[in-house]
Design a protein around this motif. Structure first.
Motif, mmCIF file in Angstrom:
data_model
loop_
_atom_site.group_PDB
_atom_site.id
_atom_site.type_symbol
_atom_site.label_atom_id
_atom_site.label_comp_id
_atom_site.label_asym_id
_atom_site.label_seq_id
_atom_site.Cartn_x
_atom_site.Cartn_y
_atom_site.Cartn_z
ATOM 1 N N SER A 33 33.874 48.445 46.919
ATOM 2 C CA SER A 33 34.844 47.375 47.149
ATOM 3 C C SER A 33 36.180 47.736 46.530
ATOM 4 O O SER A 33 36.249 48.382 45.494
ATOM 5 C CB SER A 33 34.345 46.069 46.541
ATOM 6 O OG SER A 33 33.139 45.671 47.139
ATOM 7 N N THR B 47 40.119 45.881 45.722
ATOM 8 C CA THR B 47 40.881 44.634 45.705
ATOM 9 C C THR B 47 42.327 44.921 45.334
ATOM 10 O O THR B 47 42.606 45.893 44.633
ATOM 11 C CB THR B 47 40.281 43.614 44.705
ATOM 12 O OG1 THR B 47 41.055 42.420 44.749
ATOM 13 C CG2 THR B 47 40.270 44.152 43.285
ATOM 14 N N LEU C 217 35.603 37.433 41.148
ATOM 15 C CA LEU C 217 36.203 38.410 42.046
ATOM 16 C C LEU C 217 35.218 39.534 42.353
ATOM 17 O O LEU C 217 35.036 39.936 43.500
ATOM 18 C CB LEU C 217 37.483 38.970 41.413
ATOM 19 C CG LEU C 217 38.237 40.022 42.199
ATOM 20 C CD1 LEU C 217 38.811 39.419 43.470
ATOM 21 C CD2 LEU C 217 39.355 40.614 41.348
#
Length: 141
Positions: A11, A13, A45
């Motif tokens: 991931s 961000t 998050l």
């Protein structure tokens, strides 16, 4: 880079985070209740759950040099103002009055920078200086 059980790998961000976020994040991961402060826990998050409090800007300090930045611009305590999305190496300062959006961003960041005392102690402890840290390092060896 973070690796945790229950957090999908790979991931990415664009969320803004700074050093003050580590403490509440570690406490959340350990299941320890904590008071709300300057730091924002990254746990929501990281896990993709609701509750992450996004930041408008982040702050950094090294010695007497202070910096605030948002997703697009960066302002330092010497007056350097850069559009880091197009000039990540900070080679071309931006005129704050270039356009209305840039002027508004400059005002936001300069207000944030002005709210942080220029003589605030540098982390990790009051009275920290690079020279003092070198002295501690030399004494430890």
């Amino acid at each position: 880079i973070v690796r945790l059980p229950g957090v999908a790998g790979g991931s990415v961000t664009s969320a803004l985070a700074d050093f003050s976020d580590l403490y509440p994040t570690i406490l959340d991961l350990a299941g320890i209740a904590h008071a709300t402060g300057d730091g924002h826990s990254w746990v929501p998050l990281l896990r993709g759950t609701p509750g992450y409090a996004s930041r408008e800007w982040i702050y950094a300090q090294r010695d007497t040099s202070r910096t605030v930045r948002d997703q697009r611009f960066k302002l330092d305590s010497t007056g350097g103002f850069f559009e880091i999305t197009v000039d990540p190496d900070e080679k071309r300062p931006v005129a704050p009055a270039r356009d209305a959006v840039t002027a508004a961003e400059y005002r936001k960041l300069s207000t944030a920078l002005a709210a942080i005392p220029g003589n605030a102690p540098t982390p990790p402890f009051p009275g920290y200086t690079p020279e003092r840290m070198r002295q501690y390092s030399a004494a430890a060896h």
